[in-house]
Motif scaffolding. Structure first.
Motif, PDB file in Angstrom:
ATOM      1  N   ASN A  17       0.827  -1.216   0.000  1.00 35.61           N
ATOM      2  CA  ASN A  17       0.000   0.000   0.000  1.00 35.61           C
ATOM      3  C   ASN A  17       0.861   1.266   0.000  1.00 35.61           C
ATOM      4  OD1 ASN A  17      -3.083  -0.325   0.206  1.00 35.61           O
ATOM      5  ND2 ASN A  17      -2.315  -1.967   1.524  1.00 35.61           N
ATOM      6  N   TYR A  21       0.349   3.889  -3.090  1.00 36.30           N
ATOM      7  CA  TYR A  21      -0.169   5.252  -2.891  1.00 36.30           C
ATOM      8  C   TYR A  21       0.944   6.298  -2.852  1.00 36.30           C
ATOM      9  CZ  TYR A  21      -4.701   3.217  -2.718  1.00 36.30           C
ATOM     10  OH  TYR A  21      -5.847   2.543  -3.077  1.00 36.30           O
ATOM     11  N   TYR A  30      -6.456  10.338  -8.103  1.00 39.97           N
ATOM     12  CA  TYR A  30      -7.250  10.970  -7.033  1.00 39.97           C
ATOM     13  C   TYR A  30      -7.261  12.489  -7.174  1.00 39.97           C
ATOM     14  CZ  TYR A  30      -8.160   6.634  -4.603  1.00 39.97           C
ATOM     15  OH  TYR A  30      -8.637   5.388  -4.283  1.00 39.97           O
ATOM     16  N   TYR A  43     -22.750   8.019   0.726  1.00 41.59           N
ATOM     17  CA  TYR A  43     -21.985   8.571   1.848  1.00 41.59           C
ATOM     18  C   TYR A  43     -22.833   9.607   2.575  1.00 41.59           C
ATOM     19  CZ  TYR A  43     -17.480   6.646   0.255  1.00 41.59           C
ATOM     20  OH  TYR A  43     -16.458   5.818  -0.097  1.00 41.59           O
ATOM     21  N   CYS A  68      -7.491   5.792   6.940  1.00 42.69           N
ATOM     22  CA  CYS A  68      -7.129   5.433   5.557  1.00 42.69           C
ATOM     23  C   CYS A  68      -7.922   6.352   4.633  1.00 42.69           C
ATOM     24  CB  CYS A  68      -7.422   3.979   5.221  1.00 42.69           C
ATOM     25  SG  CYS A  68      -6.734   2.820   6.394  1.00 42.69           S
ATOM     26  N   GLY A  69      -7.985   7.596   5.014  1.00 44.43           N
ATOM     27  CA  GLY A  69      -8.891   8.555   4.379  1.00 44.43           C
ATOM     28  C   GLY A  69      -8.389   9.120   3.072  1.00 44.43           C
ATOM     29  N   GLY A  70      -7.135   8.857   2.710  1.00 41.75           N
ATOM     30  CA  GLY A  70      -6.617   9.302   1.412  1.00 41.75           C
ATOM     31  C   GLY A  70      -6.806  10.786   1.192  1.00 41.75           C
ATOM     32  N   LYS A  73     -12.144  12.158   0.942  1.00 43.96           N
ATOM     33  CA  LYS A  73     -13.538  12.116   0.482  1.00 43.96           C
ATOM     34  C   LYS A  73     -14.528  11.985   1.653  1.00 43.96           C
ATOM     35  CE  LYS A  73     -15.402   8.425  -1.969  1.00 43.96           C
ATOM     36  NZ  LYS A  73     -15.201   7.619  -3.171  1.00 43.96           N
ATOM     37  N   SER A  93      -0.198   7.796   3.222  1.00 45.14           N
ATOM     38  CA  SER A  93       0.426   8.417   2.055  1.00 45.14           C
ATOM     39  C   SER A  93       0.431   9.939   2.146  1.00 45.14           C
ATOM     40  CB  SER A  93      -0.323   7.980   0.786  1.00 45.14           C
ATOM     41  OG  SER A  93       0.002   8.842  -0.278  1.00 45.14           O
ATOM     42  N   ALA A 117      -0.048   8.597   9.183  1.00 39.39           N
ATOM     43  CA  ALA A 117       0.264   7.429  10.029  1.00 39.39           C
ATOM     44  C   ALA A 117      -0.342   6.200   9.389  1.00 39.39           C
ATOM     45  CB  ALA A 117      -0.341   7.602  11.421  1.00 39.39           C
ATOM     46  N   SER A 135     -13.459   4.252   4.636  1.00 38.06           N
ATOM     47  CA  SER A 135     -14.084   4.355   3.311  1.00 38.06           C
ATOM     48  C   SER A 135     -13.188   3.700   2.273  1.00 38.06           C
ATOM     49  CB  SER A 135     -14.291   5.841   2.984  1.00 38.06           C
ATOM     50  OG  SER A 135     -14.351   6.056   1.612  1.00 38.06           O
ATOM     51  N   HIS A 140      -8.055  -3.177   2.062  1.00 41.55           N
ATOM     52  CA  HIS A 140      -6.605  -2.988   1.906  1.00 41.55           C
ATOM     53  C   HIS A 140      -5.823  -3.643   3.047  1.00 41.55           C
ATOM     54  CE1 HIS A 140      -6.363  -0.337  -1.612  1.00 41.55           C
ATOM     55  NE2 HIS A 140      -7.562   0.061  -1.239  1.00 41.55           N
ATOM     56  N   PHE A 141      -6.495  -4.498   3.805  1.00 39.95           N
ATOM     57  CA  PHE A 141      -5.836  -5.174   4.926  1.00 39.95           C
ATOM     58  C   PHE A 141      -6.007  -6.676   4.781  1.00 39.95           C
ATOM     59  CE2 PHE A 141      -6.486  -0.927   6.175  1.00 39.95           C
ATOM     60  CZ  PHE A 141      -5.448  -0.613   7.030  1.00 39.95           C
TER      61      PHE A 141
HETATM   62  C1  LIG Z   1      -8.840   3.065  -2.050  1.00 39.19           C
HETATM   63  S1  LIG Z   1      -8.017   4.341  -1.181  1.00 39.19           S
HETATM   64  C2  LIG Z   1      -9.395   5.072  -0.351  1.00 39.19           C
HETATM   65  C3  LIG Z   1      -9.129   6.488   0.047  1.00 39.19           C
HETATM   66  C4  LIG Z   1     -10.319   7.188   0.692  1.00 39.19           C
HETATM   67  N1  LIG Z   1     -10.678   6.572   1.943  1.00 39.19           N
HETATM   68  C5  LIG Z   1     -11.488   7.234  -0.264  1.00 39.19           C
HETATM   69  O1  LIG Z   1     -12.546   6.668   0.055  1.00 39.19           O
HETATM   70  O2  LIG Z   1     -11.354   7.860  -1.303  1.00 39.19           O
HETATM   71  C6  LIG Z   1      -7.182   3.476   0.122  1.00 39.19           C
HETATM   72  C7  LIG Z   1      -6.378   4.389   1.024  1.00 39.19           C
HETATM   73  O3  LIG Z   1      -5.935   3.611   2.139  1.00 39.19           O
HETATM   74  C8  LIG Z   1      -4.632   4.040   2.486  1.00 39.19           C
HETATM   75  N2  LIG Z   1      -4.040   2.962   3.252  1.00 39.19           N
HETATM   76  C9  LIG Z   1      -3.811   1.695   2.830  1.00 39.19           C
HETATM   77  N3  LIG Z   1      -3.294   0.960   3.841  1.00 39.19           N
HETATM   78  C10 LIG Z   1      -3.191   1.787   4.904  1.00 39.19           C
HETATM   79  C11 LIG Z   1      -2.721   1.620   6.219  1.00 39.19           C
HETATM   80  N4  LIG Z   1      -2.251   0.447   6.661  1.00 39.19           N
HETATM   81  N5  LIG Z   1      -2.753   2.683   7.060  1.00 39.19           N
HETATM   82  C12 LIG Z   1      -3.215   3.895   6.641  1.00 39.19           C
HETATM   83  N6  LIG Z   1      -3.667   4.108   5.386  1.00 39.19           N
HETATM   84  C13 LIG Z   1      -3.660   3.068   4.536  1.00 39.19           C
HETATM   85  C14 LIG Z   1      -3.976   4.336   1.172  1.00 39.19           C
HETATM   86  O4  LIG Z   1      -2.851   5.179   1.302  1.00 39.19           O
HETATM   87  C15 LIG Z   1      -5.138   4.987   0.395  1.00 39.19           C
HETATM   88  O5  LIG Z   1      -5.135   6.375   0.541  1.00 39.19           O
END
Ligand SMILES: C[S@@+](CC[C@H](N)C(=O)[O-])C[C@H]1O[C@@H](n2cnc3c(N)ncnc32)[C@H](O)[C@@H]1O
Length: 295
Positions: A17, A21, A30, A43, A68-70, A73, A93, A117, A135, A140-141
């Motif tokens: 990940n 990212y 994005y 949402y 994991c809010g990227g 959004k 990221s 973080a 979201s 991603h886990f």
């Molecule tokens: C598909 S994107 C979704 C972003 C946002 N939540 C959205 O709905 O648009 C997945 C996000 O999860 C983050 N991510 C993935 N693994 C993560 C982790 N272990 N800790 C924090 N962020 C993580 C990535 O960096 C990425 O921004």
């Protein structure tokens, strides 16, 4: 040789990940992605119903985390549903967070803290939250339940977790794949055909994108909804809905393609009255402009 999914640890997937990212083309996606407002509608509907419910139980401003809010959004939708809430936006990221920071500055949005973080480190630290949102994140886990357990430990007394925009196992079905193919643009169609006939395609291949593995396999949402009971959570809501472009979400339910799911989870020890859950369900049913189902 690259590891197979079964051999991967949560640490390996975190690393995948981090790389994904940090890559230019994903981040640009994005950055450039001005989704039509309508495609956030679920949402808006779910967050509004849940924040209204929570705000009735709180004597302070709602404290929310978009984990994991990227590019933010969910955080932005939360602020539009509950303008008084304090949101912490967390992502690993820095490049994704930079997009969010630009949006925050451009729209002068108050009370969003941005924290770089990884999710587990953030959840290991101090802090109590009334709402934790994932979201398009738990897929991603490796073990979404482990993540939800850590999140549950950070919830306030009446706090809830929302997961939204994760794929169910319907995404594996031929019906879904065919519909996706039909709906894709011509360039995308070519790529899909190429991928289909490539010897290195498929979720069982060792070179498969580890960060995105469960996008293709989907998550067994029923099993997850059962599993949360073992970690002290109870589903208040479990929805399956048809995420996507406005015209597609109208058609998909009729083809049995409610392929995304959302869970609203409360602490099992905190029994939410049935009348409150019923109201939540009715509010969402009334406002959602497309068909979906409660599981
Ligand atoms: C598909 S994107 C979704 C972003 C946002 N939540 C959205 O709905 O648009 C997945 C996000 O999860 C983050 N991510 C993935 N693994 C993560 C982790 N272990 N800790 C924090 N962020 C993580 C990535 O960096 C990425 O921004």
């Amino acid at each position: 040789m690259a590891k197979r999914w079964e051999e991967c640890t949560e640490e390996d997937i975190l690393q995948a990940n981090i790389e994904k990212y940090d890559s230019e083309h994903i981040v640009n996606f994005y950055k450039d992605f001005e989704e039509p407002r309508y495609s956030y509608i679920e949402y808006n509907v779910i967050f509004k119903a849940v924040t209204d419910m929570l705000e009735k139980t709180l004597d302070h401003s709602l404290r929310a985390v978009d984990l994991c809010g990227g590019a933010g959004k969910a955080a932005f939708v939360l602020k539009s549903c509950a303008p008084e809430c304090k949101v912490t936006l967390v992502d690993l990221s820095e490049k994704m967070l930079a997009i969010a920071r630009e949006m925050i500055a451009k729209n002068n949005i108050q009370e969003i803290d941005v924290v770089q973080a990884d999710a587990f480190s953030f959840l290991d630290s101090e802090g109590e939250y009334d709402l934790i949102v994932f979201s398009s994140a738990i897929h991603h886990f490796k073990e979404p339940l482990g993540l939800l357990k850590s999140a549950a430990d950070r919830l306030s007394e009446n706090g809830v977790i929302i997961t939204i925009a994760d794929p169910t196992t319907i995404t594996k079905s031929r019906r879904y794949q065919f519909f996706r193919f039909l709906a894709a643009g011509s360039e995308h169609k070519k790529q899909m055909i190429k991928q289909m006939f490539s010897p290195n395609s498929g979720a069982n291949n060792a070179d498969f994108d580890m960060a995105e593995y469960q996008t293709y396999t989907g998550i067994d949402d029923r099993e997850l909804a059962r599993g949360v009971r073992d970690i002290g959570l109870s589903p208040l809501l479990h929805l399956r809905y048809p995420a996507g472009e406005p015209y597609m979400v109208k058609i998909m339910p009729y083809l049995g393609l409610c392929w995304a799911f959302s869970l609203v989870l409360g602490k099992s020890e905190n029994r939410v009255p049935a009348a409150v859950v019923d109201k939540l369900k009715q509010d969402i049913r009334r406002e959602m402009p497309f068909r979906f189902k409660y599981i």
